[in-house]
Design an enzyme around this catalytic site. Structure first.
Site, PDB file in Angstrom:
ATOM      1  N   TYR A  50       0.860  -1.201   0.000  1.00 18.79           N
ATOM      2  CA  TYR A  50       0.000   0.000   0.000  1.00 18.79           C
ATOM      3  C   TYR A  50       0.891   1.244   0.000  1.00 18.79           C
ATOM      4  O   TYR A  50       1.046   1.910   1.038  1.00 18.79           O
ATOM      5  CB  TYR A  50      -0.884   0.012   1.249  1.00 18.79           C
ATOM      6  N   TRP A  80      -3.211   6.152   3.435  1.00 19.41           N
ATOM      7  CA  TRP A  80      -4.604   5.756   3.691  1.00 19.41           C
ATOM      8  C   TRP A  80      -5.081   6.468   4.941  1.00 19.41           C
ATOM      9  O   TRP A  80      -4.319   6.650   5.899  1.00 19.41           O
ATOM     10  CB  TRP A  80      -4.712   4.241   3.896  1.00 19.41           C
ATOM     11  N   TRP A  90      -7.590   5.899   7.597  1.00 18.25           N
ATOM     12  CA  TRP A  90      -7.603   5.420   8.999  1.00 18.25           C
ATOM     13  C   TRP A  90      -6.292   4.746   9.375  1.00 18.25           C
ATOM     14  O   TRP A  90      -5.925   4.716  10.545  1.00 18.25           O
ATOM     15  CB  TRP A  90      -8.850   4.611   9.341  1.00 18.25           C
ATOM     16  N   ASP A  91      -5.539   4.276   8.375  1.00 15.04           N
ATOM     17  CA  ASP A  91      -4.201   3.744   8.674  1.00 15.04           C
ATOM     18  C   ASP A  91      -3.320   4.830   9.277  1.00 15.04           C
ATOM     19  O   ASP A  91      -2.547   4.581  10.211  1.00 15.04           O
ATOM     20  CB  ASP A  91      -3.533   3.205   7.403  1.00 15.04           C
ATOM     21  N   GLN A 145     -13.189   7.162   4.537  1.00 15.52           N
ATOM     22  CA  GLN A 145     -12.916   5.963   5.355  1.00 15.52           C
ATOM     23  C   GLN A 145     -13.295   6.246   6.806  1.00 15.52           C
ATOM     24  O   GLN A 145     -13.576   7.395   7.158  1.00 15.52           O
ATOM     25  CB  GLN A 145     -11.420   5.606   5.265  1.00 15.52           C
ATOM     26  N   ASP A 148     -13.401  -4.103   3.639  1.00 17.37           N
ATOM     27  CA  ASP A 148     -13.740  -4.090   2.226  1.00 17.37           C
ATOM     28  C   ASP A 148     -14.666  -5.218   1.753  1.00 17.37           C
ATOM     29  O   ASP A 148     -15.665  -4.982   1.099  1.00 17.37           O
ATOM     30  CB  ASP A 148     -12.457  -4.168   1.384  1.00 17.37           C
ATOM     31  N   ARG A 208      -6.657 -12.420  -0.261  1.00 17.12           N
ATOM     32  CA  ARG A 208      -7.150 -11.139  -0.765  1.00 17.12           C
ATOM     33  C   ARG A 208      -8.613 -11.284  -1.231  1.00 17.12           C
ATOM     34  O   ARG A 208      -9.102 -12.388  -1.406  1.00 17.12           O
ATOM     35  CB  ARG A 208      -6.288 -10.697  -1.975  1.00 17.12           C
ATOM     36  N   TRP A 243     -11.226  -9.693   5.228  1.00 18.66           N
ATOM     37  CA  TRP A 243     -12.185  -9.306   6.271  1.00 18.66           C
ATOM     38  C   TRP A 243     -13.304 -10.336   6.425  1.00 18.66           C
ATOM     39  O   TRP A 243     -14.372 -10.023   6.916  1.00 18.66           O
ATOM     40  CB  TRP A 243     -12.752  -7.916   5.959  1.00 18.66           C
ATOM     41  N   GLU A 246      -0.334  -8.211   8.703  1.00 18.09           N
ATOM     42  CA  GLU A 246      -1.521  -7.391   8.437  1.00 18.09           C
ATOM     43  C   GLU A 246      -2.751  -7.965   9.151  1.00 18.09           C
ATOM     44  O   GLU A 246      -3.569  -7.226   9.702  1.00 18.09           O
ATOM     45  CB  GLU A 246      -1.742  -7.324   6.925  1.00 18.09           C
TER      46      GLU A 246
HETATM   47  C1  2M8 Z   1      -7.544  -2.333   2.598  1.00 23.91           C
HETATM   48  O1  2M8 Z   1      -8.196  -1.639   1.561  1.00 23.91           O
HETATM   49  C2  2M8 Z   1      -7.518  -1.230   0.358  1.00 23.91           C
HETATM   50  C3  2M8 Z   1      -8.496  -0.380  -0.426  1.00 23.91           C
HETATM   51  O2  2M8 Z   1      -8.785   0.776   0.292  1.00 23.91           O
HETATM   52  C4  2M8 Z   1      -6.986  -2.374  -0.490  1.00 23.91           C
HETATM   53  O3  2M8 Z   1      -7.291  -3.548  -0.229  1.00 23.91           O
HETATM   54  O4  2M8 Z   1      -6.245  -2.070  -1.437  1.00 23.91           O
HETATM   55  C5  2M8 Z   1      -8.460  -2.361   3.833  1.00 23.91           C
HETATM   56  O5  2M8 Z   1      -7.992  -3.282   4.783  1.00 23.91           O
HETATM   57  C6  2M8 Z   1      -8.555  -0.965   4.434  1.00 23.91           C
HETATM   58  O6  2M8 Z   1      -9.275  -0.981   5.629  1.00 23.91           O
HETATM   59  C7  2M8 Z   1      -7.157  -0.371   4.686  1.00 23.91           C
HETATM   60  O7  2M8 Z   1      -7.278   0.949   5.105  1.00 23.91           O
HETATM   61  C8  2M8 Z   1      -6.270  -0.461   3.436  1.00 23.91           C
HETATM   62  C9  2M8 Z   1      -4.821  -0.060   3.705  1.00 23.91           C
HETATM   63  O8  2M8 Z   1      -4.322  -0.790   4.799  1.00 23.91           O
HETATM   64  O9  2M8 Z   1      -6.267  -1.796   2.904  1.00 23.91           O
END
Ligand code: 2M8
Length: 424
Positions: free
Chosen positions: A33, A37, A39-40, A110, A168, A199, A352, A395
């Site tokens: 990622y 992001w 909330w991260d 988010q 998600d 995933r 999730w 994660e």
């Molecule tokens: C996950 O979501 C993103 C899309 O926003 C992804 O899968 O690419 C989720 O776990 C989300 O809650 C989290 O904020 C993000 C980054 O960790 O990954």
């Protein structure tokens, strides 16, 4: 991250934050990622509180630097330096929308936990100047959620994409997402670093992206999408966090003398709480709602754990949540499950839909503690620490075995480990 196994847990967690440090904010994971992001970053700020408080304020200030004209804080702010790194969808899917600070962003939001993070930080390391700026910005975002995103005046924000919930591919979104015609998404770069079974599926990605395309085609008119868009839900998990965020913002606003914001935020927290309690069932449980069908989505999943964060939660509800997360359907030796163990749809390693997540576990512990259940909170934190001690800052975790899943050096796991080490 070599030699990680031999490091004390707190040292390892701090290493993970530093490893993911992008300068003014923290990647959720440098490879998986490579952008900011929403909330991260709030969780990252909670972690930085214990290492470098100034950096923690900086994290939140960088987050709100992406706040749009309508005050929404977007779910992703893209990092142009990461262009060579694989992450999809790219900004064009959202229509190349950009923030005042020049970064491309997504066009959705988010879970608004930044104010919860700010209170956590401010109470430990107060900085009135930083708090003043952040309080004003976060107040604007909360107002956006309670006004622009509530065209029907229900008292709760309407979410327009499963990604807004942060959970998600959670089972509760199957019905509303199932109505969306999937489009071809192409290469799944999210499966380069993480195995495909951990995933979301191709079918879900086709629908996630179809929703982004539909929003773009509608010009991202937020109120219109909340009133008539193709995906519309009330997520009780998100709404509870918003109530908690308003409550926490009120506390900080009061202490820095922003009395109007304090008053408005406290009223917002109380109103939202009353709205949620009005639709609670006899057991005190509040369920997500599919607004297109009007049906409650009665799935025992992570949103139940988030209910613990309801401000001044009625004791009977706090007790019920504690029973579910500590010994009931969502209990695991490694934290809180994202889906009830007995649910036939439970997939132990998929995202999730079964695994344990440290951020949900930690928020639930915070809620239980605020409700006076200190031993329940400590038990959850010790489960969280057990998961990370066994396999590192993964994660997410397989709920029965504690096996590590998803990316290997994950920011919010490290951040909540750092917080839990000081709390347990
Ligand atoms: C996950 O979501 C993103 C899309 O926003 C992804 O899968 O690419 C989720 O776990 C989300 O809650 C989290 O904020 C993000 C980054 O960790 O990954």
């Amino acid at each position: 991250m070599t030699g990680a196994k031999t490091m004390p847990l707190g040292v390892l967690a701090a290493e993970v934050l530093r490893y993911n440090d992008a300068g003014s904010y923290t990647f959720p994971d440098r490879d998986q990622y490579p952008h900011q992001w929403n909330w991260d970053s709030a969780f990252a700020a909670i972690g930085w509180t214990h290492i470098d408080p100034e950096r923690a304020y900086g994290e939140l200030l960088t987050l709100v630097a992406a706040q749009r004209g309508d005050a929404m804080v977007p779910h992703i702010a893209y990092d142009s330096r990461s262009a060579a790194k694989a992450y999809r969808p790219e900004p064009d899917v959202w229509g190349n929308v950009s923030a005042p600070d020049g970064r491309f962003t997504s066009a959705i939001t988010q879970p608004p936990i930044a104010a919860i993070a700010l209170r956590y930080l401010y109470e430990r390391r107060p900085s009135v100047d930083h708090a003043r700026e952040l309080v004003t910005r976060l107040h604007g975002w909360h107002r956006f959620l309670l006004a622009a995103r509530d065209p029907g005046g229900t008292g709760e924000p309407v979410l327009i994409h499963p990604w807004e919930t942060g959970r998600d591919d959670a089972l509760e979104w199957d019905a509303p997402l199932g109505r969306i015609e999937p489009v071809a998404f192409g290469s799944r770069v999210d499966q380069i670093h993480v195995d495909a079974p951990e995933r979301p599926t191709d079918d879900e990605y086709g629908r996630f992206v179809a929703l982004a395309q539909a929003g773009r085609a509608a010009g991202w008119k937020q109120t219109e999408l909340a009133a008539n868009g193709p995906f519309r839900v009330h997520d009780s998990g998100f709404s509870v966090l918003l109530a908690a965020a308003c409550h926490d913002l009120a506390a900080i606003a009061k202490s820095i003398g922003s009395l109007d914001i304090a008053r408005e935020s406290e009223v917002a927290a109380n109103d939202l709480k009353a709205t949620l309690l009005r639709r609670a069932d006899d057991d005190g449980m509040v369920w997500p709602v599919d607004l297109r069908s009007g049906e409650e989505l009665r799935v025992i999943s992570a949103h139940i754990a988030l209910l613990a964060m309801l401000p001044d939660i009625p004791p009977v509800i706090a007790k019920r949540v504690a029973a579910i997360v500590l010994e009931g359907e969502l209990a695991s030796d490694f934290g809180v499950r994202s889906l009830g163990a007995g649910d036939p749809a439970c997939e132990p390693v998929r995202y999730w839909r079964g695994p344990v997540w440290a951020n949900i576990t930690w928020l639930c512990a915070l809620g239980l503690e605020r409700a006076g259940n200190v031993s329940g909170a400590q038990e959850l934190r010790s489960r969280l620490l057990r998961a990370a001690t066994d396999v590192g800052m993964r994660e997410y975790f397989e709920a029965s075995s504690g096996a590590g899943l998803g990316s290997h050096a994950f920011t919010w796991t490290a951040a909540t480990v750092l917080a839990s080490l000081t709390e347990s």
